[in-house]
Write an enzyme that holds these catalytic residues in place. Sequence first.
Site, PDB file in Angstrom:
ATOM      1  N   MET A  30       0.837  -1.202   0.000  1.00  0.00           N
ATOM      2  CA  MET A  30       0.000   0.000   0.000  1.00  0.00           C
ATOM      3  C   MET A  30       0.874   1.256   0.000  1.00  0.00           C
ATOM      4  O   MET A  30       0.384   2.346   0.244  1.00  0.00           O
ATOM      5  CB  MET A  30      -0.928  -0.001   1.212  1.00  0.00           C
ATOM      6  N   TYR A  33       6.863   3.597   1.451  1.00  0.00           N
ATOM      7  CA  TYR A  33       7.854   2.552   1.703  1.00  0.00           C
ATOM      8  C   TYR A  33       8.866   2.877   2.792  1.00  0.00           C
ATOM      9  O   TYR A  33       9.303   4.016   2.947  1.00  0.00           O
ATOM     10  CB  TYR A  33       8.604   2.231   0.402  1.00  0.00           C
ATOM     11  N   HIS A  34       9.205   1.810   3.526  1.00  0.00           N
ATOM     12  CA  HIS A  34      10.299   1.854   4.490  1.00  0.00           C
ATOM     13  C   HIS A  34      11.146   0.604   4.244  1.00  0.00           C
ATOM     14  O   HIS A  34      10.871  -0.155   3.281  1.00  0.00           O
ATOM     15  CB  HIS A  34       9.766   1.921   5.928  1.00  0.00           C
ATOM     16  N   GLY A  36      11.196  -2.198   5.537  1.00  0.00           N
ATOM     17  CA  GLY A  36      10.426  -3.449   5.510  1.00  0.00           C
ATOM     18  C   GLY A  36       9.953  -3.763   4.095  1.00  0.00           C
ATOM     19  O   GLY A  36      10.075  -4.893   3.614  1.00  0.00           O
ATOM     20  N   HIS A  37       9.406  -2.749   3.423  1.00  0.00           N
ATOM     21  CA  HIS A  37       8.967  -2.958   2.031  1.00  0.00           C
ATOM     22  C   HIS A  37      10.169  -3.302   1.145  1.00  0.00           C
ATOM     23  O   HIS A  37      10.086  -4.169   0.278  1.00  0.00           O
ATOM     24  CB  HIS A  37       8.304  -1.700   1.479  1.00  0.00           C
ATOM     25  N   SER A 185       6.650   0.293  10.283  1.00  0.00           N
ATOM     26  CA  SER A 185       5.294   0.343   9.734  1.00  0.00           C
ATOM     27  C   SER A 185       5.067   1.734   9.160  1.00  0.00           C
ATOM     28  O   SER A 185       5.559   2.729   9.726  1.00  0.00           O
ATOM     29  CB  SER A 185       4.281   0.094  10.860  1.00  0.00           C
TER      30      SER A 185
HETATM   31  O1  PAF Z   1      -0.177  -5.592   3.819  1.00  0.00           O
HETATM   32  C1  PAF Z   1      -0.600  -4.717   3.061  1.00  0.00           C
HETATM   33  O2  PAF Z   1       0.052  -3.711   2.795  1.00  0.00           O
HETATM   34  C2  PAF Z   1      -1.987  -4.880   2.446  1.00  0.00           C
HETATM   35  O3  PAF Z   1      -2.854  -5.491   3.329  1.00  0.00           O
HETATM   36  C3  PAF Z   1      -1.960  -5.632   1.096  1.00  0.00           C
HETATM   37  C4  PAF Z   1      -1.450  -7.039   1.254  1.00  0.00           C
HETATM   38  C5  PAF Z   1      -1.079  -4.881   0.112  1.00  0.00           C
HETATM   39  C6  PAF Z   1      -3.355  -5.705   0.501  1.00  0.00           C
HETATM   40  O4  PAF Z   1      -3.893  -4.445   0.258  1.00  0.00           O
END
Ligand code: PAF
Length: 281
Positions: A30, A33-34, A36-37, A185
């Site tokens: 979603m 980004y940090h 973790g992403h 997060s």
């Molecule tokens: O974990 C997330 O960021 C969301 O729940 C996801 C998996 C992208 C679904 O919208």
Amino acid sequence: MQIIKTAKELSETCRQWHREGKSVVLVPTMGYYHEGHASLMDKARTLGDKVVVSLFVNPTQFGPNEDYASYPRDLERDAAIAGEHGADLLFTPEPSELYAPDAATWVEVPEMSNLLCGITRPIHFRGVCTVCTKLFMLTQADYAVFGDKDWQQQAILRRMVRDLFYPVQIVGVPIVRAEDGLALSSRNVYLTEEERAQAPEIHRALDYARTMVAHGETKASALKDAVLRRWASKLPLGRLDYLQVIDSNSLAQVDEITGPATMACAVKMGKARLIDNIRLN
Ligand code: PAF
């Protein structure tokens, strides 16, 4: 890196890659980004030929009083990070692209979705399962990568994929933490300075419970009492949503640890609701 906004283009691009014999790895996100992403994207890069990152703040997984409208967004910065971490394609659709005005189909795993986070977020996992299904269908991904921080989400998606024979393999990536232990997060930006200073205690207390298990404790009630006692003195700004010892796979509540167990929690601090978990054994 290509940036694509339509479902049709995403599907055609991935189909072409599959025709060329290339494997596709999906990283659903979603945004905002940090590290973790970034760790999800880095993992994806090792799994296959083409990495698709989806960046979509999915409206159907937010309740009416939740932070859909204010969820942090920064497309330009996110696109740069995705490119740096090896994404071949960034999919950034508008909500109308994924949800027709008369969309009437949902995917849900009710028994596992009504627990833990699902108690205060009753429609959340239905929205997650539905949007992930759409992304799995559009990309026909061989692998999809998710962070272990959202352990309940990952367990539900694993069950959905198993039950419905989706041809995708779910891959989990360990939680990335700040130096002081707070799980990264996108919602950490909501924390005030004072809340941020206390927040690492969430993980410290879970880690203490893990140490108790390593020393032979098996009773969930003893572990929960110890965590709650620590939080009462060291996390005064936190308001408990839930703290549970669960079976790591089924998410069922556990009283006595005999198999794979995880301690999972959600704590509200000011505007933020922080989730965390630790594998106990
Ligand atoms: O974990 C997330 O960021 C969301 O729940 C996801 C998996 C992208 C679904 O919208």
